[in-house]
Design a protein around this motif. Structure first.
Motif, mmCIF file in Angstrom:
data_model
loop_
_atom_site.group_PDB
_atom_site.id
_atom_site.type_symbol
_atom_site.label_atom_id
_atom_site.label_comp_id
_atom_site.label_asym_id
_atom_site.label_seq_id
_atom_site.Cartn_x
_atom_site.Cartn_y
_atom_site.Cartn_z
ATOM 1 N N SER A 269 0.825 -1.201 0.000
ATOM 2 C CA SER A 269 0.000 0.000 0.000
ATOM 3 C C SER A 269 0.860 1.253 0.000
ATOM 4 C CB SER A 269 -0.917 -0.004 1.229
ATOM 5 O OG SER A 269 -1.696 1.168 1.290
ATOM 6 N N ARG A 270 1.877 1.270 0.837
ATOM 7 C CA ARG A 270 2.747 2.441 0.909
ATOM 8 C C ARG A 270 3.543 2.646 -0.386
ATOM 9 N NH1 ARG A 270 0.853 6.018 4.080
ATOM 10 N NH2 ARG A 270 1.442 5.991 6.263
ATOM 11 N N SER A 271 3.955 1.574 -1.027
ATOM 12 C CA SER A 271 4.793 1.701 -2.224
ATOM 13 C C SER A 271 3.982 2.004 -3.482
ATOM 14 C CB SER A 271 5.602 0.413 -2.432
ATOM 15 O OG SER A 271 4.742 -0.689 -2.673
ATOM 16 N N GLU A 272 2.697 1.599 -3.535
ATOM 17 C CA GLU A 272 1.913 1.754 -4.755
ATOM 18 C C GLU A 272 0.902 2.893 -4.702
ATOM 19 O OE1 GLU A 272 0.018 -1.772 -6.106
ATOM 20 O OE2 GLU A 272 1.855 -2.975 -6.127
ATOM 21 N N ILE A 273 0.370 3.207 -3.527
ATOM 22 C CA ILE A 273 -0.738 4.157 -3.447
ATOM 23 C C ILE A 273 -0.246 5.520 -2.968
ATOM 24 C CG2 ILE A 273 -2.950 4.661 -2.339
ATOM 25 C CD1 ILE A 273 -3.456 1.696 -2.087
ATOM 26 N N PRO A 274 -0.433 6.572 -3.778
ATOM 27 C CA PRO A 274 -0.127 7.937 -3.322
ATOM 28 C C PRO A 274 -1.258 8.440 -2.432
ATOM 29 C CG PRO A 274 -0.910 7.995 -5.584
ATOM 30 C CD PRO A 274 -0.870 6.549 -5.190
ATOM 31 N N ASP A 275 -1.147 8.212 -1.144
ATOM 32 C CA ASP A 275 -2.250 8.506 -0.240
ATOM 33 C C ASP A 275 -2.125 9.901 0.356
ATOM 34 O OD1 ASP A 275 0.004 7.821 1.189
ATOM 35 O OD2 ASP A 275 -1.099 6.945 2.854
ATOM 36 N N ALA A 276 -3.254 10.423 0.756
ATOM 37 C CA ALA A 276 -3.332 11.698 1.458
ATOM 38 C C ALA A 276 -4.392 11.558 2.546
ATOM 39 C CB ALA A 276 -3.685 12.827 0.501
ATOM 40 N N THR A 277 -4.280 12.392 3.580
ATOM 41 C CA THR A 277 -5.194 12.291 4.722
ATOM 42 C C THR A 277 -5.779 13.657 5.050
ATOM 43 O OG1 THR A 277 -3.922 10.457 5.653
ATOM 44 C CG2 THR A 277 -5.441 11.580 7.127
ATOM 45 N N CYS A 278 -7.078 13.675 5.307
ATOM 46 C CA CYS A 278 -7.737 14.871 5.832
ATOM 47 C C CYS A 278 -8.555 14.472 7.050
ATOM 48 C CB CYS A 278 -8.633 15.530 4.774
ATOM 49 S SG CYS A 278 -9.856 14.437 4.011
ATOM 50 N N TRP A 279 -8.778 15.380 7.969
ATOM 51 C CA TRP A 279 -9.498 15.033 9.190
ATOM 52 C C TRP A 279 -10.338 16.210 9.672
ATOM 53 C CZ3 TRP A 279 -4.200 15.311 8.771
ATOM 54 C CH2 TRP A 279 -3.563 16.379 9.430
ATOM 55 N N VAL A 280 -11.268 15.896 10.552
ATOM 56 C CA VAL A 280 -12.168 16.906 11.086
ATOM 57 C C VAL A 280 -12.668 16.448 12.449
ATOM 58 C CG1 VAL A 280 -14.231 15.891 10.017
ATOM 59 C CG2 VAL A 280 -14.221 18.323 10.556
ATOM 60 N N ASP A 281 -12.888 17.400 13.353
ATOM 61 C CA ASP A 281 -13.525 17.106 14.634
ATOM 62 C C ASP A 281 -15.030 17.283 14.474
ATOM 63 O OD1 ASP A 281 -11.126 16.609 15.838
ATOM 64 O OD2 ASP A 281 -10.903 18.619 16.676
ATOM 65 N N ALA A 282 -15.792 16.378 15.071
ATOM 66 C CA ALA A 282 -17.253 16.430 14.959
ATOM 67 C C ALA A 282 -17.885 16.271 16.328
ATOM 68 C CB ALA A 282 -17.750 15.338 14.016
ATOM 69 N N ASP A 283 -19.007 16.962 16.516
ATOM 70 C CA ASP A 283 -19.777 16.874 17.765
ATOM 71 C C ASP A 283 -20.707 15.669 17.658
ATOM 72 O OD1 ASP A 283 -21.346 17.152 19.970
ATOM 73 O OD2 ASP A 283 -22.055 19.176 19.528
ATOM 74 N N ALA A 284 -20.392 14.601 18.401
ATOM 75 C CA ALA A 284 -21.156 13.355 18.310
ATOM 76 C C ALA A 284 -22.235 13.245 19.374
ATOM 77 C CB ALA A 284 -20.208 12.161 18.412
ATOM 78 N N THR A 285 -22.560 14.351 20.039
ATOM 79 C CA THR A 285 -23.538 14.294 21.125
ATOM 80 C C THR A 285 -24.897 13.815 20.630
ATOM 81 O OG1 THR A 285 -22.379 16.132 22.196
ATOM 82 C CG2 THR A 285 -24.593 15.602 22.990
ATOM 83 N N GLU A 286 -25.359 14.372 19.491
ATOM 84 C CA GLU A 286 -26.662 13.985 18.958
ATOM 85 C C GLU A 286 -26.665 12.532 18.481
ATOM 86 O OE1 GLU A 286 -29.325 15.752 19.245
ATOM 87 O OE2 GLU A 286 -28.197 17.399 20.157
ATOM 88 N N LEU A 287 -25.543 12.066 17.930
ATOM 89 C CA LEU A 287 -25.467 10.667 17.490
ATOM 90 C C LEU A 287 -25.588 9.731 18.681
ATOM 91 C CD1 LEU A 287 -24.897 8.706 15.068
ATOM 92 C CD2 LEU A 287 -22.496 8.764 15.776
#
Length: 481
Positions: A269-287
């Motif tokens: 996976s590391r050698s073949e896939i040009p990966d990128a990561t994004c993230w976000v904080d979410a308020d899970a109180t309602e869930l």
């Protein structure tokens, strides 16, 4: 006259080329029935029991517990047609196996399939008759020249009742990881007292024995070295002497089985896939409130509870319907993106054998309750090591809940050849601005690692934002149900 048939390690599917012998289920001299499991093996994908297609008397086993055999290598030999001669001796206890069907077997070498033949009762030949039971197999030895020509294979001899590899008595250990760890450090499990239920030997027991053995070895080495220090003090500071002690403290663990398969997949996976990561904080109180309401509505006996992981899985299938680019793979040879029609959702599960990723088939057709029930079923199979190779392959998207380890965030490695993985951190109380005021809310961090070849940041960000919106406002899901 008995005919000796050789049973070879079958192809267990999914391109597997070898397997490690975890535990023999029969011994030389045992009477086996057609399709009776004879050995438990561990492959790179699962631990399975292998059934023998012949019925008769086991005359030889090839391979010790802990050794690896390639597909097609001899596994054991069975004397077919010798059951009557070996089990009807005077003074026997009367437990006779059923008559094998001549030299024919079931032809079944795939785990999980049977012929429906009635099971025979297992009976081990008494030690004093072991020579007689092995004698009929000798004239038929030319029928299996492969077994004779290999000098490294053990000769077909009977063993005493309860004797395996020169050791007597059962061992209260279930985990193959514990057995392997003990073999690597030459720890005799029969000398340990387990701290688990009913005396079950746990990994902590083996680790303690390893430490004690290491302390004893260190003390013996220190005692033996004292006269040398007295005669030649400079030898202690010698670089060569210090280097000589390194192999005694270093430990080499083979990368094989599940651990080896995971290492190969992550490296690819590391050698073949040009990966990128994004993230976000979410308020899970309602869930969390919605989940509590769902489970309360079901009542005390209204069925299984809906888990947070099941809700997140359902949110993922809804998000993939909006952003199908992330439910795809890349054909590197053809330089094509292959968009997949259905969602087979994998979820990461940590077991004693290592990290495995069971797959929920057709997750896009299931509701949260159905997904939760399937996750629970597959998780139990993973813990007991009974997942089949088919249940560990074919995923199109993976959900990784690393929050169970008490961590907030991560940048997961994509499960090759998939295009994305959603990571979920722990849900915990944090200060949060809610409706313009500071409040304590249940907050979770979501991270998406994606293959940059299949989409750009706008698509990945849209997917992750939709997931976060559903976590914060579960009513958003109503538009897709």
């Amino acid at each position: 006259m008995a005919q000796v048939l050789e049973f070879k390690l079958p192809d267990l599917g999914e391109g597997l080329t070898e397997a490690e012998i975890v535990r023999w289920l029969v011994e030389v001299g045992d009477v086996v029935a057609i399709d009776q499991p004879v050995v438990e093996v561990e492959t790179a994908k699962a631990m399975v029991e292998v059934p023998c297609p012949y019925g008769g008397v086991v005359t030889a086993r090839f391979g010790e517990e802990g050794s690896e055999l390639p597909v097609g290598a001899p596994l054991l030999t069975v004397a077919v047609g010798a059951t009557d001669a070996s089990s009807a001796a005077p003074g026997d206890d009367g437990a006779a196996a059923e008559e094998p069907s001549g030299g024919s077997g079931s032809g079944n070498v795939l785990v999980g399939y049977g012929t429906g033949a009635p099971a025979a009762r297992r009976r081990r030949i008494r030690p004093e008759r072991s020579t007689a039971s092995a004698a009929p197999a000798a004239p038929a030895a030319p029928a299996a020249p492969a077994a004779v020509s290999a000098p490294s294979r053990p000769a077909p001899v009977a063993v005493a009742v309860g004797e395996v590899n020169g050791r007597q008595g059962p061992v209260a250990v279930v985990s193959p990881l514990v057995r392997r760890l003990a073999r690597q450090h030459e720890i005799d499990l029969r000398g340990l007292t387990g701290s688990g239920p009913d005396g079950l030997i746990l990994r902590a027991d083996v680790d303690s024995a390893i430490r004690q053995a290491g302390q004893a070895t260190e003390a013996a080495t220190r005692t033996a070295a004292e006269p040398v220090v007295a005669e030649a003090p400079t030898a202690v500071a010698s670089p060569s002497a210090a280097g000589a002690a390194t192999p005694a403290t270093a430990e080499r663990i083979p990368l094989r089985g599940v651990r080896g398969a995971v290492a190969d997949k992550l490296s690819r996976s590391r050698s073949e896939i040009p990966d990128a990561t994004c993230w976000v904080d979410a308020d899970a109180t309602e869930l969390m409130a919605a989940r509590a309401a769902m489970n309360a509505a079901s009542g005390p006996s209204g069925g299984p509870k809906v888990s947070v992981l099941a809700l997140l899985a359902r949110i993922c299938t809804a998000a993939l319907a909006r952003y199908p680019e992330l439910n795809s793979t890349v054909d590197t040879a053809a330089r094509e993106i292959v968009s997949l029609p259905g969602v087979h959702l994998g979820f990461a599960a940590q077991t004693e054998r290592g990290l495995v990723v069971p797959v929920v088939r057709d997750a896009h057709t299931r509701n949260a309750e159905s997904i939760g029930a399937e996750i629970a079923r597959l998780t139990e199979l993973a813990r007991t090591g009974k997942l089949s190779p088919a249940q560990l392959t074919g995923g199109t998207f993976t959900l990784n809940n690393y929050g169970v380890f008490g961590v907030d965030g991560s940048t997961p490695i994509i499960n090759h050849p998939e295009a994305a993985m959603l990571g979920v951190g722990r849900i915990m109380a944090k200060p949060w601005v809610h409706q313009g005021e500071l409040a304590v809310r249940q907050v979770v961090q979501l991270s998406l690692t994606f293959d940059h070849r299949v989409c750009d940041g706008g698509t990945a960000g849209g997917f992750l934002r939709y997931v976060a919106d559903c976590v914060e406002q579960p009513a958003v899901l109503l538009r897709t149900l």
